[in-house]
Design a protein around this motif. Structure first.
Motif, PDB file in Angstrom:
ATOM      1  N   THR A 153       0.782  -1.249   0.232  1.00 31.05           N
ATOM      2  CA  THR A 153      -0.036   0.192  -0.042  1.00 31.05           C
ATOM      3  C   THR A 153       0.982   1.295  -0.003  1.00 31.05           C
ATOM      4  OG1 THR A 153      -1.592  -1.058   1.307  1.00 31.05           O
ATOM      5  CG2 THR A 153      -1.795   1.288   1.326  1.00 31.05           C
ATOM      6  N   THR A 154       0.763   2.124  -1.030  1.00 30.23           N
ATOM      7  CA  THR A 154       1.152   3.531  -0.788  1.00 30.23           C
ATOM      8  C   THR A 154       0.385   4.386  -0.086  1.00 30.23           C
ATOM      9  OG1 THR A 154       2.074   3.342  -3.093  1.00 30.23           O
ATOM     10  CG2 THR A 154       1.941   5.477  -2.333  1.00 30.23           C
ATOM     11  N   LEU A 155       0.728   4.636   1.141  1.00 28.29           N
ATOM     12  CA  LEU A 155      -0.144   5.444   2.075  1.00 28.29           C
ATOM     13  C   LEU A 155       0.730   6.805   2.591  1.00 28.29           C
ATOM     14  CD1 LEU A 155       1.943   4.442   4.591  1.00 28.29           C
ATOM     15  CD2 LEU A 155       0.282   2.891   5.078  1.00 28.29           C
ATOM     16  N   LEU A 156       0.029   7.296   3.430  1.00 24.36           N
ATOM     17  CA  LEU A 156       0.500   8.874   4.098  1.00 24.36           C
ATOM     18  C   LEU A 156       1.634   8.392   5.127  1.00 24.36           C
ATOM     19  CD1 LEU A 156      -1.238  12.035   4.413  1.00 24.36           C
ATOM     20  CD2 LEU A 156       0.651  11.378   5.951  1.00 24.36           C
ATOM     21  N   ALA A 157       2.682   8.757   5.165  1.00 28.15           N
ATOM     22  CA  ALA A 157       3.519   8.678   6.588  1.00 28.15           C
ATOM     23  C   ALA A 157       4.017   9.960   6.875  1.00 28.15           C
ATOM     24  CB  ALA A 157       4.685   7.763   6.209  1.00 28.15           C
ATOM     25  N   TYR A 158       4.085  10.173   8.233  1.00 30.30           N
ATOM     26  CA  TYR A 158       4.681  11.499   8.569  1.00 30.30           C
ATOM     27  C   TYR A 158       5.661  11.318   9.624  1.00 30.30           C
ATOM     28  CZ  TYR A 158       1.002  11.471  12.295  1.00 30.30           C
ATOM     29  OH  TYR A 158       0.309  10.906  13.436  1.00 30.30           O
ATOM     30  N   ASP A 159       6.261  12.307  10.206  1.00 28.40           N
ATOM     31  CA  ASP A 159       7.435  12.391  11.246  1.00 28.40           C
ATOM     32  C   ASP A 159       6.608  12.824  12.313  1.00 28.40           C
ATOM     33  OD1 ASP A 159       9.458  12.796  12.944  1.00 28.40           O
ATOM     34  OD2 ASP A 159      10.399  14.354  11.781  1.00 28.40           O
ATOM     35  N   GLU A 160       6.634  12.117  13.263  1.00 31.02           N
ATOM     36  CA  GLU A 160       5.831  12.495  14.748  1.00 31.02           C
ATOM     37  C   GLU A 160       6.665  13.496  15.413  1.00 31.02           C
ATOM     38  OE1 GLU A 160       4.049   8.451  16.545  1.00 31.02           O
ATOM     39  OE2 GLU A 160       6.144   8.524  16.705  1.00 31.02           O
ATOM     40  N   ARG A 161       7.842  13.797  15.154  1.00 29.91           N
ATOM     41  CA  ARG A 161       8.472  14.985  15.985  1.00 29.91           C
ATOM     42  C   ARG A 161       8.029  16.234  15.309  1.00 29.91           C
ATOM     43  NH1 ARG A 161      14.431  12.735  14.284  1.00 29.91           N
ATOM     44  NH2 ARG A 161      13.137  12.687  12.314  1.00 29.91           N
ATOM     45  N   PHE A 163       4.916  16.931  14.585  1.00 30.77           N
ATOM     46  CA  PHE A 163       3.504  17.323  14.813  1.00 30.77           C
ATOM     47  C   PHE A 163       3.109  16.787  16.193  1.00 30.77           C
ATOM     48  CE2 PHE A 163       3.583  16.825  10.243  1.00 30.77           C
ATOM     49  CZ  PHE A 163       3.298  18.110   9.666  1.00 30.77           C
ATOM     50  N   LEU A 164       3.636  17.246  17.400  1.00 29.15           N
ATOM     51  CA  LEU A 164       3.577  16.892  18.595  1.00 29.15           C
ATOM     52  C   LEU A 164       2.136  16.784  19.183  1.00 29.15           C
ATOM     53  CD1 LEU A 164       6.646  18.266  20.387  1.00 29.15           C
ATOM     54  CD2 LEU A 164       6.543  15.998  19.229  1.00 29.15           C
ATOM     55  N   LYS A 165       1.360  17.695  18.459  1.00 30.86           N
ATOM     56  CA  LYS A 165       0.104  17.686  19.028  1.00 30.86           C
ATOM     57  C   LYS A 165      -0.898  16.994  18.179  1.00 30.86           C
ATOM     58  CE  LYS A 165       0.673  22.388  20.928  1.00 30.86           C
ATOM     59  NZ  LYS A 165      -0.019  23.966  21.053  1.00 30.86           N
ATOM     60  N   GLY A 166      -0.235  16.240  17.067  1.00 27.23           N
ATOM     61  CA  GLY A 166      -1.331  15.441  16.373  1.00 27.23           C
ATOM     62  C   GLY A 166      -0.873  15.767  14.940  1.00 27.23           C
ATOM     63  N   GLY A 167      -0.641  14.647  14.080  1.00 23.89           N
ATOM     64  CA  GLY A 167      -0.192  14.879  12.715  1.00 23.89           C
ATOM     65  C   GLY A 167      -1.556  14.651  11.801  1.00 23.89           C
ATOM     66  N   TRP A 171      -5.361  12.550   3.320  1.00 19.39           N
ATOM     67  CA  TRP A 171      -4.620  13.397   2.279  1.00 19.39           C
ATOM     68  C   TRP A 171      -5.186  14.542   2.037  1.00 19.39           C
ATOM     69  CZ3 TRP A 171      -0.623  11.573   0.396  1.00 19.39           C
ATOM     70  CH2 TRP A 171      -0.008  10.297   0.463  1.00 19.39           C
ATOM     71  N   ALA A 172      -6.455  15.039   2.436  1.00 17.62           N
ATOM     72  CA  ALA A 172      -6.828  16.135   2.724  1.00 17.62           C
ATOM     73  C   ALA A 172      -5.871  17.206   3.537  1.00 17.62           C
ATOM     74  CB  ALA A 172      -8.328  16.310   2.976  1.00 17.62           C
ATOM     75  N   ASP A 173      -5.461  16.574   4.863  1.00 21.56           N
ATOM     76  CA  ASP A 173      -4.569  16.965   5.572  1.00 21.56           C
ATOM     77  C   ASP A 173      -3.110  17.117   4.921  1.00 21.56           C
ATOM     78  OD1 ASP A 173      -6.433  17.177   7.416  1.00 21.56           O
ATOM     79  OD2 ASP A 173      -5.710  15.522   8.718  1.00 21.56           O
ATOM     80  N   PHE A 174      -2.919  16.324   4.169  1.00 20.94           N
ATOM     81  CA  PHE A 174      -1.427  16.448   3.361  1.00 20.94           C
ATOM     82  C   PHE A 174      -1.501  17.572   2.598  1.00 20.94           C
ATOM     83  CE2 PHE A 174       1.688  15.730   0.080  1.00 20.94           C
ATOM     84  CZ  PHE A 174       2.659  14.939   0.535  1.00 20.94           C
ATOM     85  N   TRP A 175      -2.680  18.041   2.013  1.00 17.13           N
ATOM     86  CA  TRP A 175      -2.553  19.398   0.949  1.00 17.13           C
ATOM     87  C   TRP A 175      -2.741  20.526   1.896  1.00 17.13           C
ATOM     88  CZ3 TRP A 175      -2.408  15.197  -1.917  1.00 17.13           C
ATOM     89  CH2 TRP A 175      -2.127  15.486  -3.398  1.00 17.13           C
ATOM     90  N   ASN A 176      -3.152  20.545   3.281  1.00 20.69           N
ATOM     91  CA  ASN A 176      -3.320  21.654   4.092  1.00 20.69           C
ATOM     92  C   ASN A 176      -1.944  22.123   4.625  1.00 20.69           C
ATOM     93  OD1 ASN A 176      -4.214  23.334   5.925  1.00 20.69           O
ATOM     94  ND2 ASN A 176      -5.923  22.265   6.776  1.00 20.69           N
ATOM     95  N   VAL A 177      -1.179  22.850   4.076  1.00 23.68           N
ATOM     96  CA  VAL A 177      -0.022  23.483   4.490  1.00 23.68           C
ATOM     97  C   VAL A 177      -0.132  24.372   5.521  1.00 23.68           C
ATOM     98  CG1 VAL A 177       1.035  22.956   2.260  1.00 23.68           C
ATOM     99  CG2 VAL A 177       0.084  25.013   2.448  1.00 23.68           C
ATOM    100  N   LYS A 178      -1.141  24.912   5.787  1.00 26.90           N
ATOM    101  CA  LYS A 178      -1.434  26.030   6.774  1.00 26.90           C
ATOM    102  C   LYS A 178      -1.433  25.231   8.317  1.00 26.90           C
ATOM    103  CE  LYS A 178      -4.037  30.020   8.457  1.00 26.90           C
ATOM    104  NZ  LYS A 178      -5.381  30.797   8.096  1.00 26.90           N
ATOM    105  N   ALA A 179      -2.373  24.137   8.254  1.00 27.14           N
ATOM    106  CA  ALA A 179      -2.505  23.558   9.391  1.00 27.14           C
ATOM    107  C   ALA A 179      -1.271  22.474   9.674  1.00 27.14           C
ATOM    108  CB  ALA A 179      -3.677  22.770   9.480  1.00 27.14           C
ATOM    109  N   PHE A 180      -0.585  21.858   8.652  1.00 31.07           N
ATOM    110  CA  PHE A 180       0.385  21.250   8.955  1.00 31.07           C
ATOM    111  C   PHE A 180       1.739  21.432   8.060  1.00 31.07           C
ATOM    112  CE2 PHE A 180      -3.618  18.959   9.313  1.00 31.07           C
ATOM    113  CZ  PHE A 180      -3.363  18.161  10.444  1.00 31.07           C
TER     114      PHE A 180
END
Length: 377
Positions: A153-161, A163-167, A171-180
């Motif tokens: 599966t090609t999925l979304l992976a992120y660095d927990e460091r 986004f300490l308050k939640g990542g 994929w909509a969040d991936f596009w949300n560069v303001k929040a993330f």
């Protein structure tokens, strides 16, 4: 264990560097069930050998220890592994030459339809499978002449460091560069543009086929995030390493790579929502030298304990859900076959990708042309 060739490369879903340490750890894990002759019913016992394609490297190391050796111990059949980058070109070449030297090959789902139509594979002998294997592997994984070897599966992976308050959760969040905020990575593979459709609100059930209007929509959505893409990665090991090095805060990534890194302690989180699921199949080659043994090999592979050994040894997950009973509890939530994770991913439409358009080109070739033209803009 006998080895005929040593090209030493891995399939795009594997990484020597990223799984070497975790593979070594898995090999010594007390959770791996020890196979005995009692495993193999009398119908799987035999002699001689079976010649099996392998990706080499850490994949081969892991699958030998966790699957091939138990198979030989249980059945008396030796496994001869041959290695190469991919199997399909050699399978086609052997068939054209009228001399098939292998018995079992791994075939990508995208290549299966045309090879199936060409009659390159033998029907799978499901009479050799035990009841537990038949119940554990869904019917969709058991084709007439192929069996799912593993899911990728090609999925979304992120660095927990980062986004300490939640990542990000989708994929909509991936596009949300303001929040993330932060640099991203995306695959350079054309068909992965379907991830942009997930970001644009296309329901999973409507993702495939990837018709021209959907391609237009995906490329338009990708244009929004393009300035924030630090790299369009091409090698499967790149996204995980970039997350570890903090070059990306999030990226598309193969689940097997992420699993390997997490098992080594990397601060990476996997997000299954909207992931693109592909299958790689075990096939028994028509005209192979040891077809009877090949069918016994495939039957053994799909038993729950064998499937668990395959997962532990390779970081790749076969279809038999009963293997979850034989795996460490901390690994189970990271696998694509759990009910929760499986419900969130979308199987790729391989038949559509392989189909030809009115101009004679395959859909996958058309996607590649559209993709390259867009990337060049």
């Amino acid at each position: 264990m006998i080895k005929k060739d040593c090209v030493g490369h891995l399939h795009s879903g594997l990484s020597r560097r990223s799984i070497l340490k975790s593979t070594a750890a898995f090999l010594s894990a007390p959770f791996v069930a020890k196979a005995t002759a009692a495993w193999a019913q009398e119908k799987l016992a035999g002699s001689g050998e079976v010649v099996v394609f392998s990706y080499g490297g850490s994949y081969t190391q892991g699958v030998r220890k966790n699957v091939y050796e138990p198979f030989t111990k249980a059945t008396g059949i030796a496994v001869v592994d041959v290695t190469a980058d991919i199997a399909e070109p050699q399978v086609r070449a052997m068939n054209r030459a009228g001399r098939v030297d292998w018995d079992v090959a791994l075939v990508d789902g995208q290549n299966y339809p045309t090879m199936h139509e060409a009659g390159l594979f033998q029907p799978i002998d499901y009479s050799l499978w035990d009841d537990e294997a038949l119940k554990g592997a869904p019917q969709s994984a058991r084709l007439s002449d192929a069996v799912v070897a593993f899911r990728s599966t090609t999925l979304l992976a992120y660095d927990e460091r980062s986004f300490l308050k939640g990542g990000p959760q989708n994929w909509a969040d991936f596009w949300n560069v303001k929040a993330f905020p932060g640099p991203r990575g995306l695959s350079a593979v054309a068909r992965h543009m379907v991830l942009a459709l997930a970001a644009d609100g296309v329901p999973n059930s409507d993702r495939w086929p990837l018709t021209d209007d959907k391609v237009d929509r995906a490329l338009k959505k990708l244009a929004e995030i393009k300035p924030n893409i630090a790299k369009w990665w091409t090698a499967g090991g790149e996204p995980v390493q970039a997350l570890i090095n903090r070059e990306f805060v999030m990226t598309s990534c193969y689940d097997g790579r992420a699993l390997s890194a997490i098992r080594q302690g990397a601060p990476i989180r996997m997000v299954w929502s909207g992931g693109n699921l592909v299958y790689v199949y075990w096939t028994v080659l028509k005209g192979g030298p040891n077809n009877a043994n090949a069918h016994k090999f495939v039957a053994f592979l799909n038993r729950a304990q064998s499937a668990a050994g395959f997962t532990l040894g390779t970081n790749l997950t076969g279809p038999n859900v009963n293997q979850l009973l034989h795996l460490p509890a901390n690994i189970v939530p990271l696998l694509s076959i759990t009910e929760e994770n499986a419900s969130q991913v979308v199987p790729q439409d391989d038949a559509w990708l392989a189909a030809k358009r009115p101009d004679g080109k395959t859909n996958v070739d058309h996607l590649q042309e559209r993709w390259l033209a867009w990337r060049a803009q």
